[in-house]
Every structure is written in C-alpha cells, then in structure tokens.
Design a protein around this motif. Sequence first.
Motif, PDB file in Angstrom:
ATOM      1  N   SER A 219      48.392  61.838  62.155  1.00  0.00           N
ATOM      2  CA  SER A 219      49.243  60.832  61.508  1.00  0.00           C
ATOM      3  C   SER A 219      50.642  61.381  61.256  1.00  0.00           C
ATOM      4  CB  SER A 219      48.606  60.366  60.190  1.00  0.00           C
ATOM      5  OG  SER A 219      48.460  61.440  59.288  1.00  0.00           O
ATOM      6  N   ARG A 222      52.422  61.335  64.557  1.00  0.00           N
ATOM      7  CA  ARG A 222      52.814  59.945  64.830  1.00  0.00           C
ATOM      8  C   ARG A 222      54.030  59.538  64.015  1.00  0.00           C
ATOM      9  NH1 ARG A 222      48.822  56.388  61.957  1.00  0.00           N
ATOM     10  NH2 ARG A 222      50.133  57.187  60.269  1.00  0.00           N
ATOM     11  N   ASP A 223      54.014  59.865  62.722  1.00  0.00           N
ATOM     12  CA  ASP A 223      55.113  59.433  61.846  1.00  0.00           C
ATOM     13  C   ASP A 223      56.425  60.134  62.186  1.00  0.00           C
ATOM     14  OD1 ASP A 223      53.318  57.797  60.585  1.00  0.00           O
ATOM     15  OD2 ASP A 223      52.987  59.133  58.878  1.00  0.00           O
ATOM     16  N   TYR A 237      42.215  58.023  73.419  1.00  0.00           N
ATOM     17  CA  TYR A 237      41.245  57.547  72.430  1.00  0.00           C
ATOM     18  C   TYR A 237      40.704  58.617  71.477  1.00  0.00           C
ATOM     19  CZ  TYR A 237      37.958  59.137  76.096  1.00  0.00           C
ATOM     20  OH  TYR A 237      37.281  59.867  77.040  1.00  0.00           O
ATOM     21  N   GLY A 240      42.428  58.550  68.079  1.00  0.00           N
ATOM     22  CA  GLY A 240      42.444  57.265  67.405  1.00  0.00           C
ATOM     23  C   GLY A 240      43.668  56.438  67.780  1.00  0.00           C
ATOM     24  N   ASP A 241      43.759  55.247  67.170  1.00  0.00           N
ATOM     25  CA  ASP A 241      44.875  54.333  67.445  1.00  0.00           C
ATOM     26  C   ASP A 241      46.176  54.888  66.873  1.00  0.00           C
ATOM     27  OD1 ASP A 241      43.188  52.544  68.687  1.00  0.00           O
ATOM     28  OD2 ASP A 241      42.752  51.473  66.822  1.00  0.00           O
ATOM     29  N   ASN A 243      48.473  52.964  65.548  1.00  0.00           N
ATOM     30  CA  ASN A 243      48.560  52.224  64.273  1.00  0.00           C
ATOM     31  C   ASN A 243      49.965  52.178  63.660  1.00  0.00           C
ATOM     32  OD1 ASN A 243      45.854  51.484  64.184  1.00  0.00           O
ATOM     33  ND2 ASN A 243      45.245  53.400  63.226  1.00  0.00           N
ATOM     34  N   THR A 244      50.956  51.957  64.460  1.00  0.00           N
ATOM     35  CA  THR A 244      52.315  51.771  63.931  1.00  0.00           C
ATOM     36  C   THR A 244      53.169  51.068  64.982  1.00  0.00           C
ATOM     37  OG1 THR A 244      54.282  52.858  63.050  1.00  0.00           O
ATOM     38  CG2 THR A 244      53.039  54.049  64.735  1.00  0.00           C
ATOM     39  N   ASP A 245      54.147  50.287  64.519  1.00  0.00           N
ATOM     40  CA  ASP A 245      55.091  49.644  65.428  1.00  0.00           C
ATOM     41  C   ASP A 245      56.271  50.552  65.733  1.00  0.00           C
ATOM     42  OD1 ASP A 245      53.564  47.315  65.462  1.00  0.00           O
ATOM     43  OD2 ASP A 245      54.578  46.471  63.703  1.00  0.00           O
ATOM     44  N   SER A 291      39.341  51.541  74.286  1.00  0.00           N
ATOM     45  CA  SER A 291      40.723  51.959  74.554  1.00  0.00           C
ATOM     46  C   SER A 291      41.244  51.348  75.841  1.00  0.00           C
ATOM     47  CB  SER A 291      40.815  53.487  74.623  1.00  0.00           C
ATOM     48  OG  SER A 291      40.230  53.989  75.809  1.00  0.00           O
ATOM     49  N   LYS A 294      42.771  47.932  75.418  1.00  0.00           N
ATOM     50  CA  LYS A 294      44.056  47.842  74.715  1.00  0.00           C
ATOM     51  C   LYS A 294      45.244  48.114  75.624  1.00  0.00           C
ATOM     52  CE  LYS A 294      41.930  49.288  70.367  1.00  0.00           C
ATOM     53  NZ  LYS A 294      41.858  50.339  69.322  1.00  0.00           N
TER      54      LYS A 294
END
Length: 295
Positions: A219, A222-223, A237, A240-241, A243-245, A291, A294
């Motif tokens: 995370s 990702r951030d 996969y 995990g996803d 999970n952010t735009d 996955s 998606k």
Amino acid sequence: MELTQLKYFYVAAECGQITKAAEKLHIAQPALTQSVKRLENELGVKLFERRGRSVVLSRCGEYLHRQLGVVLKTLERIPDDLTRIADLEEKTIRVNIIAASLLVTELIIKYKKLNPDIKFHLYQSADEENCDCTVSTEFTGLTPNIPKNCLYRSFTEEIRLAVPADSNYARQNFVNLSDAKGEGFISLSGSKPFHSICDTFCRTVGFVPNVIFESDSPSTVRDLIGSGMGIGFWPAYTWGDINTDNVALLPISVPDCRREITVVCNNTESAAAVDFYNFLCDNIESVHRESLKKF
C-alpha cells in the motif's frame, strides 16, 4: 540388566511378598524369584532381606526402588507422549514462502480459520529443504526444479508497470519498458526473487533500474507511486488490487514481463499438507481468474 527384571523387582518391592507379586505379574513364583536373584547378581548387592514369610527391602533395595519409581512412570508415559507428538506432527504444516508472501499469508489465515487445529511453521529461505509446502517464483518458460514424488502446480502472473494516473504513461494502452529507463523506481523490500526477475526485465532492454525507495508495504508503494514519487512493478494478482484512482497499471509490451508462481507439496504422506496444498492452489487459481476479468 533388563527392563523386565527392573519391573519385576519394583512390583515385588511394592507388594512386600514374592507370592503376591507373582500373582500380580501373572508369572510363576519361581520365575520371579530367579529374576530377582539374577538382578542381585548383576548388581552385586542384596536387594531383599527375608523376615519370616515376608521380604523387606535392603538399604540398596530401597534406593533402587525410589529411583525406579521415577524411571518406570516416565517409561509408562512414553507411548502416550509419542502418540501426542505424532498427532501434533500430523497437524503441523511447514510452509516455505519464497514468493507471493502477501497472498499466501492471507490464504494461510483463511485456512487456519477453517481448520483451527492445524498449526503452521513459516519459513522464508531458498535453502530450507524440510518443508511440507513451498511457494517460489521463476521466469515464465523455465522448467521448475521439482523433487520426485512431489505435487506441484505453476501459475503464470503478468507483471505490469504501476505509474501515476496523471503521468504521460497513463495515457498509453501499454508501455515499452525501455521508455522508463530514466525513471525512479519504488519497490517492495524483502522480495529478492521478485527483485531479481524485475531487474532482469530491465537489463533485457538495456538499463539497470534506479530504485529510489523500498517499502515493506504494497500500500505504501502504491501510495508513493500515486503521489508522483516514481513508478514500479506490480504483479497482476499476488499483491492484491491497486485500489486507487491515483495509479494506473499498464501492460508492458517489451519485454515479456511474466513470471511463474510454483506451489509444491513436498510431503505427500501428510494428509494435512496435501489438503492445504490443494486449498492453496484452488484459491490462487481463483484469484488468477478474477484478475484476468479485470484487465
């Protein structure tokens, strides 16, 4: 000095009479008397002293009786202890997680909830050989080195490039990895096999990645990418996803950025290990299929 002799002596000492002891042991009195005599001869001391129709322990006999009380009780417990150890061993699964640790640990927790009696010992070492199950990774196309008489399955995973959603890369449908030569890479720390594979992808197109930051949290990776701090590789996969735009995942056209996740069951004689292996494979396959829907 035999164990049977010691047991016979102990019962005789407890009963105080050879006749009663022989009855309790279900043997003839002369046989018990001879066994005690042989033990006395081997030890070189008198263990009993006769007093009328009864026998009493000598000082040496009293000492041996006290010592045997502890020893024989311990010996009596051994079969039950061994049974408990065997049961515990059967319910213990040793897992060596060399790759896909985030997904595998999530599945271990899920399996543990379904099977609360199962215990897990977890390892993270390519040199660890005495494990029931192993999860590792290699380049796609390489034949995994699987020991004989083992169960195994391999799952292909695409590696994508994670980029800030407001970057020029995000406007593309795919990216040539060589275009990212001058970028700063943000990566997950502690994942040596994955690092090695991604470094090789970069070297294939002529550069060594400039890793500007490593984190132990996907995370965080990702951030940081979403905030424009850099770019990074993201498995399709096992992390995990996204999970952010704020982050876009781009297919890499050149080179072929895929890897194999290989799950091996080394101990096919353990019903628990085989059951967990099947659970692991079924769930990885399910996550893999989801996955693909998606992308």
